[in-house]
Scaffold this active site. Structure first.
Site, short mmCIF file in Angstrom:
data_model
loop_
_atom_site.label_atom_id
_atom_site.label_comp_id
_atom_site.label_asym_id
_atom_site.label_seq_id
_atom_site.Cartn_x
_atom_site.Cartn_y
_atom_site.Cartn_z
N CYS A 209 -0.96 3.90 8.80
CA CYS A 209 -2.27 4.53 8.94
C CYS A 209 -3.27 3.57 9.59
O CYS A 209 -3.09 3.17 10.73
CB CYS A 209 -2.75 5.06 7.59
SG CYS A 209 -4.15 6.20 7.74
N HIS B 226 1.66 8.78 6.64
CA HIS B 226 1.87 8.08 5.37
C HIS B 226 3.30 8.31 4.89
O HIS B 226 3.59 9.34 4.27
CB HIS B 226 0.89 8.59 4.31
CG HIS B 226 -0.51 8.16 4.53
ND1 HIS B 226 -1.03 6.99 4.02
CD2 HIS B 226 -1.52 8.75 5.22
CE1 HIS B 226 -2.30 6.87 4.37
NE2 HIS B 226 -2.62 7.93 5.10
N GLU C 121 4.77 7.00 2.41
CA GLU C 121 4.81 7.02 0.95
C GLU C 121 4.41 8.39 0.38
O GLU C 121 4.62 8.67 -0.80
CB GLU C 121 3.91 5.92 0.38
CG GLU C 121 2.41 6.20 0.39
CD GLU C 121 1.73 5.97 1.73
OE1 GLU C 121 0.49 6.07 1.79
OE2 GLU C 121 2.44 5.70 2.73
#
Length: 215
Positions: free
Chosen positions: A82, A192, A194
């Site tokens: 990001c 992202h 995650e």
């Protein structure tokens, strides 16, 4: 010995990144740190972040982490996420601020007034939610991830590399924008991983196994 250092400069929930790394690499030591010495000692480095670019640059410098990040990006497996992607570039339109200058290029804002989907509906900025990522080239971090897999985004700005050859992936909103770059030991993404479920975890697992060579 720290296997993976997650750079902490006070921007974003870095624990979610660390937890995802611990999930895919239970035998590795993952440390969230703002200590330049620990970053230097780590075998590989993850550089995430959320928020406005000027705030990120200010906090990075306030913690004395600029040189540690530049050094890590020079010689060890390095994953930007990001804002951690955008900070690698020369300059951002967000706040008219200089980045770290590791990757030549600019960070641009989506032109919200001119953005419409295929049915004519107005697209919102920030670009938020799931979108397909198309792999521009082969890379070890794409192993086990299908072409056009969906990843989770939250951003109003996108990167524009000076050298188009470093693009590793792209998405469309509504036109094409670079969403991943790869150069030598650096791999950096706008989305992202995650927060991207199976394919995001696969990318992180690939990073843990990666030796820092693109091909």
């Amino acid at each position: 010995m720290i296997d993976i250092a997650v750079v902490d400069y006070g921007m974003g929930n870095l624990r979610s990144v660390a937890k995802a790394l611990e999930h895919v690499a239970p035998d590795h030591r993952v440390v969230v740190t703002s200590d330049p010495a620990k970053i230097a000692a780590a075998g590989r480095v993850v550089f995430p972040g959320q928020g406005a670019m000027p705030d990120c640059v200010r906090e990075l410098d306030a913690r004395g982490l600029r040189e540690a990040v530049i050094a890590a990006a020079a010689d060890k497996p390095f994953l930007g996420i990001c804002i951690g992607l955008q900070l690698l570039f020369d300059h951002s339109e967000e706040g008219d601020v200089a980045g770290l200058g590791i990757v030549p290029g600019q960070v641009k804002r989506f032109a919200a007034a001119d953005m419409h989907d295929a049915l004519g509906g107005k697209l919102k900025v920030p670009h938020m939610g799931w979108n397909q990522v198309y792999q521009s080239d082969k890379h070890p971090l794409w192993a086990g991830i299908e072409q056009g897999a969906r990843f989770y985004y939250v951003h109003s700005y996108y990167v524009q590399p000076q050298d188009a050859a470093i693009e590793a992936g792209y998405s469309e909103y509504p036109t094409r924008f670079t969403s991943c770059v790869a150069r030598n030991n650096i791999f950096a993404v706008q989305f992202h991983p995650e927060k991207s479920q199976h394919d995001g975890l696969q990318l992180l697992a690939n990073f843990v196994r990666w030796n820092g060579v693109s091909n």
